[in-house]
Design a protein around this motif. Structure first.
Motif, PDB file in Angstrom:
ATOM      1  N   ASN A  66       0.866   2.105 -32.048  1.00 42.72           N
ATOM      2  CA  ASN A  66      -0.291   2.001 -31.150  1.00 42.72           C
ATOM      3  C   ASN A  66      -1.358   3.039 -31.482  1.00 42.72           C
ATOM      4  O   ASN A  66      -1.076   4.111 -32.004  1.00 42.72           O
ATOM      5  CB  ASN A  66       0.140   2.186 -29.698  1.00 42.72           C
ATOM      6  CG  ASN A  66       0.855   0.966 -29.157  1.00 42.72           C
ATOM      7  OD1 ASN A  66       1.946   1.062 -28.654  1.00 42.72           O
ATOM      8  ND2 ASN A  66       0.254  -0.218 -29.282  1.00 42.72           N
ATOM      9  N   ILE A  67      -2.601   2.680 -31.169  1.00 44.32           N
ATOM     10  CA  ILE A  67      -3.700   3.633 -31.125  1.00 44.32           C
ATOM     11  C   ILE A  67      -3.764   4.166 -29.700  1.00 44.32           C
ATOM     12  O   ILE A  67      -3.824   3.377 -28.737  1.00 44.32           O
ATOM     13  CB  ILE A  67      -5.030   2.963 -31.510  1.00 44.32           C
ATOM     14  CG1 ILE A  67      -4.936   2.387 -32.923  1.00 44.32           C
ATOM     15  CG2 ILE A  67      -6.174   3.955 -31.432  1.00 44.32           C
ATOM     16  CD1 ILE A  67      -4.638   3.413 -33.974  1.00 44.32           C
ATOM     17  N   LEU A  68      -3.740   5.494 -29.528  1.00 45.21           N
ATOM     18  CA  LEU A  68      -3.704   6.100 -28.199  1.00 45.21           C
ATOM     19  C   LEU A  68      -5.035   6.787 -27.893  1.00 45.21           C
ATOM     20  O   LEU A  68      -5.879   6.956 -28.780  1.00 45.21           O
ATOM     21  CB  LEU A  68      -2.567   7.122 -28.117  1.00 45.21           C
ATOM     22  CG  LEU A  68      -1.171   6.636 -28.518  1.00 45.21           C
ATOM     23  CD1 LEU A  68      -0.169   7.769 -28.392  1.00 45.21           C
ATOM     24  CD2 LEU A  68      -0.739   5.452 -27.661  1.00 45.21           C
ATOM     25  N   ASP A  74       0.819   6.604 -22.519  1.00 45.64           N
ATOM     26  CA  ASP A  74       0.571   5.626 -21.457  1.00 45.64           C
ATOM     27  C   ASP A  74      -0.848   5.084 -21.493  1.00 45.64           C
ATOM     28  O   ASP A  74      -1.265   4.352 -20.592  1.00 45.64           O
ATOM     29  CB  ASP A  74       0.838   6.272 -20.090  1.00 45.64           C
ATOM     30  CG  ASP A  74       2.300   6.642 -19.908  1.00 45.64           C
ATOM     31  OD1 ASP A  74       2.579   7.678 -19.278  1.00 45.64           O
ATOM     32  OD2 ASP A  74       3.160   5.892 -20.418  1.00 45.64           O
ATOM     33  N   SER A  75      -1.619   5.465 -22.526  1.00 41.46           N
ATOM     34  CA  SER A  75      -2.997   4.965 -22.657  1.00 41.46           C
ATOM     35  C   SER A  75      -3.213   4.333 -24.025  1.00 41.46           C
ATOM     36  O   SER A  75      -4.008   4.814 -24.841  1.00 41.46           O
ATOM     37  CB  SER A  75      -3.990   6.119 -22.444  1.00 41.46           C
ATOM     38  OG  SER A  75      -3.893   6.646 -21.155  1.00 41.46           O
ATOM     39  N   PRO A  76      -2.514   3.232 -24.310  1.00 40.39           N
ATOM     40  CA  PRO A  76      -2.712   2.572 -25.601  1.00 40.39           C
ATOM     41  C   PRO A  76      -4.053   1.851 -25.647  1.00 40.39           C
ATOM     42  O   PRO A  76      -4.446   1.189 -24.686  1.00 40.39           O
ATOM     43  CB  PRO A  76      -1.538   1.585 -25.676  1.00 40.39           C
ATOM     44  CG  PRO A  76      -1.214   1.287 -24.251  1.00 40.39           C
ATOM     45  CD  PRO A  76      -1.494   2.544 -23.482  1.00 40.39           C
ATOM     46  N   LEU A  77      -4.750   1.986 -26.760  1.00 41.30           N
ATOM     47  CA  LEU A  77      -6.044   1.329 -26.936  1.00 41.30           C
ATOM     48  C   LEU A  77      -5.984   0.153 -27.889  1.00 41.30           C
ATOM     49  O   LEU A  77      -6.838  -0.725 -27.846  1.00 41.30           O
ATOM     50  CB  LEU A  77      -7.070   2.350 -27.462  1.00 41.30           C
ATOM     51  CG  LEU A  77      -7.331   3.580 -26.597  1.00 41.30           C
ATOM     52  CD1 LEU A  77      -8.376   4.466 -27.256  1.00 41.30           C
ATOM     53  CD2 LEU A  77      -7.773   3.182 -25.195  1.00 41.30           C
ATOM     54  N   SER A 151      -4.655   8.819 -32.586  1.00 38.95           N
ATOM     55  CA  SER A 151      -5.336   8.875 -31.289  1.00 38.95           C
ATOM     56  C   SER A 151      -6.844   9.015 -31.478  1.00 38.95           C
ATOM     57  O   SER A 151      -7.312   9.670 -32.413  1.00 38.95           O
ATOM     58  CB  SER A 151      -4.841  10.062 -30.458  1.00 38.95           C
ATOM     59  OG  SER A 151      -3.546   9.836 -29.957  1.00 38.95           O
ATOM     60  N   ILE A 152      -7.588   8.387 -30.581  1.00 44.23           N
ATOM     61  CA  ILE A 152      -9.005   8.672 -30.412  1.00 44.23           C
ATOM     62  C   ILE A 152      -9.078   9.844 -29.434  1.00 44.23           C
ATOM     63  O   ILE A 152      -8.486   9.787 -28.342  1.00 44.23           O
ATOM     64  CB  ILE A 152      -9.756   7.464 -29.834  1.00 44.23           C
ATOM     65  CG1 ILE A 152      -9.483   6.203 -30.691  1.00 44.23           C
ATOM     66  CG2 ILE A 152     -11.244   7.749 -29.755  1.00 44.23           C
ATOM     67  CD1 ILE A 152      -9.947   6.318 -32.115  1.00 44.23           C
ATOM     68  N   VAL A 153      -9.757  10.932 -29.812  1.00 44.15           N
ATOM     69  CA  VAL A 153      -9.752  12.128 -28.967  1.00 44.15           C
ATOM     70  C   VAL A 153     -11.165  12.511 -28.565  1.00 44.15           C
ATOM     71  O   VAL A 153     -12.146  12.231 -29.267  1.00 44.15           O
ATOM     72  CB  VAL A 153      -9.058  13.310 -29.691  1.00 44.15           C
ATOM     73  CG1 VAL A 153      -7.604  13.000 -29.932  1.00 44.15           C
ATOM     74  CG2 VAL A 153      -9.755  13.627 -31.015  1.00 44.15           C
ATOM     75  N   THR A 154     -11.260  13.191 -27.421  1.00 45.97           N
ATOM     76  CA  THR A 154     -12.558  13.645 -26.913  1.00 45.97           C
ATOM     77  C   THR A 154     -12.889  15.038 -27.401  1.00 45.97           C
ATOM     78  O   THR A 154     -14.047  15.362 -27.656  1.00 45.97           O
ATOM     79  CB  THR A 154     -12.550  13.633 -25.384  1.00 45.97           C
ATOM     80  OG1 THR A 154     -11.402  14.366 -24.924  1.00 45.97           O
ATOM     81  CG2 THR A 154     -12.460  12.211 -24.864  1.00 45.97           C
ATOM     82  N   ILE A 155     -11.850  15.902 -27.502  1.00 47.48           N
ATOM     83  CA  ILE A 155     -12.065  17.284 -27.913  1.00 47.48           C
ATOM     84  C   ILE A 155     -11.169  17.569 -29.100  1.00 47.48           C
ATOM     85  O   ILE A 155      -9.949  17.547 -28.985  1.00 47.48           O
ATOM     86  CB  ILE A 155     -11.733  18.272 -26.780  1.00 47.48           C
ATOM     87  CG1 ILE A 155     -12.540  17.926 -25.526  1.00 47.48           C
ATOM     88  CG2 ILE A 155     -12.008  19.700 -27.223  1.00 47.48           C
ATOM     89  CD1 ILE A 155     -12.201  18.782 -24.332  1.00 47.48           C
ATOM     90  N   PRO A 156     -11.739  17.823 -30.273  1.00 44.83           N
ATOM     91  CA  PRO A 156     -10.890  18.150 -31.416  1.00 44.83           C
ATOM     92  C   PRO A 156     -10.262  19.527 -31.236  1.00 44.83           C
ATOM     93  O   PRO A 156     -10.578  20.253 -30.294  1.00 44.83           O
ATOM     94  CB  PRO A 156     -11.863  18.124 -32.585  1.00 44.83           C
ATOM     95  CG  PRO A 156     -13.194  18.382 -31.977  1.00 44.83           C
ATOM     96  CD  PRO A 156     -13.165  17.793 -30.607  1.00 44.83           C
ATOM     97  N   ALA A 157      -9.402  19.893 -32.128  1.00 49.94           N
ATOM     98  CA  ALA A 157      -8.627  21.106 -31.971  1.00 49.94           C
ATOM     99  C   ALA A 157      -9.487  22.352 -32.025  1.00 49.94           C
ATOM    100  O   ALA A 157     -10.535  22.396 -32.640  1.00 49.94           O
ATOM    101  CB  ALA A 157      -7.591  21.183 -33.074  1.00 49.94           C
ATOM    102  N   ASP A 158      -8.995  23.370 -31.377  1.00 53.24           N
ATOM    103  CA  ASP A 158      -9.582  24.698 -31.495  1.00 53.24           C
ATOM    104  C   ASP A 158      -9.308  25.206 -32.895  1.00 53.24           C
ATOM    105  O   ASP A 158      -8.156  25.331 -33.293  1.00 53.24           O
ATOM    106  CB  ASP A 158      -8.956  25.623 -30.441  1.00 53.24           C
ATOM    107  CG  ASP A 158      -9.591  26.996 -30.421  1.00 53.24           C
ATOM    108  OD1 ASP A 158      -9.379  27.703 -29.430  1.00 53.24           O
ATOM    109  OD2 ASP A 158     -10.269  27.375 -31.405  1.00 53.24           O
ATOM    110  N   MET A 159     -10.348  25.499 -33.660  1.00 50.40           N
ATOM    111  CA  MET A 159     -10.169  25.889 -35.056  1.00 50.40           C
ATOM    112  C   MET A 159      -9.324  27.147 -35.196  1.00 50.40           C
ATOM    113  O   MET A 159      -8.684  27.372 -36.220  1.00 50.40           O
ATOM    114  CB  MET A 159     -11.534  26.108 -35.714  1.00 50.40           C
ATOM    115  CG  MET A 159     -12.391  24.853 -35.787  1.00 50.40           C
ATOM    116  SD  MET A 159     -11.653  23.596 -36.847  1.00 50.40           S
ATOM    117  CE  MET A 159     -11.867  24.401 -38.435  1.00 50.40           C
ATOM    118  N   SER A 160      -9.301  28.022 -34.162  1.00 52.87           N
ATOM    119  CA  SER A 160      -8.559  29.270 -34.282  1.00 52.87           C
ATOM    120  C   SER A 160      -7.068  29.094 -34.135  1.00 52.87           C
ATOM    121  O   SER A 160      -6.303  30.007 -34.468  1.00 52.87           O
ATOM    122  CB  SER A 160      -9.055  30.275 -33.225  1.00 52.87           C
ATOM    123  OG  SER A 160      -8.721  29.814 -31.922  1.00 52.87           O
TER     124      SER A 160
END
Length: 618
Positions: A66-68, A74-77, A151-160
């Motif tokens: 699934n794409i999440l 619980d949020s499959p797209l 996953s489609i994400v809203t906030i990518p990872a913190d680079m640190s």
């Protein structure tokens, strides 16, 4: 302190990427989900994901992953249509969005450029320390890894704290300090990543659901549902279950008993078996004299019936031992019994003897069925049979000293044999059945073998594979085809075209033969190979060949059709033995008995490219 490699195996991590091309009509997006760019996944440690051949296990992504949204199971797209590693060492996937309200909304955000980031979840399977840097971060290369969701994400990872980690789902991380433990004022200490317990539980639930789904599907595919249930109960991983299922499959296939002695008869015992004695008991089940005379036959048939696990037996089952025994015919009226050595005087087929020395029933089948003279015969089968076939080729590589050759991904498939029942009738009179004659015995065997043999033969070429019939060559997907310009009148160039079609698929080896109708043979004998005044050679060549290959001629082939191929790749499975029943009523007014024989048969083609069918289509 450096992290220990064994502490990192099995870690579930994430990396980010950016969406690329979208197809609004198909609701699909082409995205890059991974590269071999070094990423700081732990304090003081750079991680490199290897994109060498065989390093990335894409089986979970390519199994309908699934794409999440934000790694929430619980949020499959949508679903992953295809995942691959390209030559530029970038992992890419084609994904398709679903029709749920949330999926539709997120799809619109993707098209509007609002959601542009992607994060891939993966698990480390193997890694090694590949570079130690003085005063700097060491480099670890993940040599085997398994992506399990995108996953489609809203906030990518913190680079640190590690490129690509979604802030809503932090995996369990090592809390070791960097290599240089001396406090330095000019270096800001990196924050320790937090752990989302709920997200960890969700990831564990998803992994368990994947395990249950994959193992259940594997058991269903091979008819080993019980074994799959046991593996789930034991907590086996997907890899462990796959290995156990294939081992169980191999054991099941080894139940294919020795084709020569499936019930353990010696050659002499097999020759002693009398069809007539067995049929007398079927016709007169309450006659004690007939039952006593057929005591050996009844015992043998009962032993054979115990091996018939896939269906019940209503009559008597003649074991494969008897059907395959190579018999001997009397060359004169003086026949010697193997049991006693006593001579019995008679004339021809009317000679009477204690030990039956008749032709093999399987041999008789081959006399009536051309396909059985060409194909690979698998007799004495028990239960369903799956035969592996290789669908890929091993490549060769030029390598330097200490270089490793890439690992080929060989494709393996299965061809399956499932028993299908063919029936044939023979009619004799009640008086004939009472005769202890080789002629009657031979007549019964010949009539049954002719009926069964002809039914097998025509099904092998034209069986539709529907209902209770097996699939014949003309309905096998993937065989070659040549369209003849004129019906029933192939040219020499068209015959060569059939050979070329096989050779182009590297299949022109083995028992190669033509199978044609008598009308084609007559045409070939009267038609010049080349339309030149200097060449008088006909299509039909010396040695009964066409274009240098042997020919089988049978009226089972429709006029105008020609089959060409390596018939060693055509498998004919015969289960158990020959089941005999008697109908004493249908012809009772004329003093006749109808004898019905049932044989379980199926066909399989190991390599469709080994065959070509030539015919005229408008």
């Amino acid at each position: 302190m450096k992290p220990k490699i064994e502490e990192l195996i099995g870690k579930q991590l994430h990396r980010s990427a950016t969406l690329s091309v979208a197809d609004a009509g198909k609701r699909t997006v082409e995205l890059a989900f991974s590269s071999d760019k070094p990423v700081e996944q732990w304090p003081g440690v750079l991680e490199v994901l290897s994109h060498d051949s065989g390093a990335c296990d894409l089986s979970r992504l390519n199994d309908g992953a699934n794409i999440l949204f934000n790694h929430d199971p619980d949020s499959p797209l949508g679903v992953v249509e295809e995942a691959r590693i390209d030559k530029d060492r970038v992992g890419r996937a084609l994904v398709r969005f679903g029709n749920s309200p949330e999926a539709v909304a997120k799809w619109q955000d993707v098209q509007d450029g609002i959601l542009t980031k992607v994060s891939v979840g993966y698990r480390i399977l193997e890694l090694k320390l590949t570079e130690e840097r003085e005063g700097g971060p060491d480099v670890y290369t993940v040599t085997k890894w398994e992506p399990y969701e995108i996953s489609i994400v809203t906030i990518p990872a913190d680079m640190s704290v590690g490129v690509g980690r979604s802030m809503s789902h932090q995996p369990t991380q090592s809390t070791q300090k960097p290599m240089n433990t001396e406090p330095k004022n000019e270096v800001e200490q990196k924050p320790t990543p937090t752990i989302s317990i709920e997200q960890e539980r969700a990831a564990i639930r998803k992994e368990e659901n994947d395990r249950v789904r994959s193992i259940t599907a594997l058991g269903k595919k091979f008819g080993l549902e019980k074994e799959a249930t046991d593996l789930l109960t034991e907590g086996a991983s997907i890899d462990q279950a796959r290995e156990a299922i294939y081992e169980a499959l191999e054991k099941r296939n080894t139940k294919v008993t020795d084709a020569n002695k499936p019930v353990g008869l010696s050659e002499r015992e097999a020759k002693d078996f009398s069809f007539v004695k067995a049929l007398r008991v079927l016709a007169h089940p309450t006659d004690h004299k007939f039952r006593e005379e057929a005591a050996f036959e009844l015992e043998v048939c009962e032993a054979a019936a115990k091996n018939m696990s896939h269906r019940s037996v209503s009559g008597l089952l003649v074991p494969i031992d008897v059907l395959r025994v190579v018999g001997q015919r009397a060359a004169s009226g003086n026949v010697i019994s193997e049991k006693s050595g006593t001579g019995y005087t008679g004339t021809g087929a009317n000679a009477i003897q204690t030990s039956l020395l008749a032709d093999s029933f399987i041999g008789m089948l081959k006399n009536h069925a051309t396909i059985m003279n060409l194909a690979t015969d698998l007799s004495g089968l028990v239960g369903n049979v799956d035969i592996p076939k290789q669908s890929g080729q091993i490549g060769g590589y030029w390598v330097g000293e200490d270089d490793s050759a890439p690992t080929d991904s060989l494709g393996f498939g299965l061809v399956s044999l499932r028993p299908k029942t063919v029936a044939a009738k023979a009619i004799i009179t009640r008086q004939m059945l009472k005769q202890p004659s080789l002629g009657v015995e031979s007549l019964v065997r010949t009539d049954l073998s002719r009926g069964i043999g002809l039914a097998i033969d025509i099904a092998a070429y034209y069986g539709a594979g529907t209902g209770n019939a097996p699939t014949g060559l003309s309905h096998v997907a993937g065989i070659g085809s040549v369209n003849l310009a004129a019906a029933g009148a192939p040219t020499f160039a068209e015959l060569v075209q059939c050979e070329t079609a096989m050779a182009s698929a590297n299949a022109d080896i083995g028992r190669i033969s033509w199978v044609i109708n008598p009308a084609q043979r007559g045409y070939a004998k009267t038609t010049r190979r080349l339309a030149t005044a200097t060449d008088s050679a006909t299509l039909w060549e010396p040695g009964n060949t066409l274009n240098g290959y042997q020919v089988q001629v049978t009226n089972q082939i429709t006029a105008g059709d020609l089959f060409f191929g390596n018939f060693a790749d055509f498998l004919i499975g015969l289960w158990g033995g020959l089941e005999l029943t008697v109908d004493p009523y249908s012809g009772s007014d004329k003093g006749r008995l109808q004898i019905v024989g049932f044989q379980d048969v199926d066909f399989a083609v190991r390599h469709p490219e080994s065959f070509v069918m030539a015919t005229h289509t408008a």
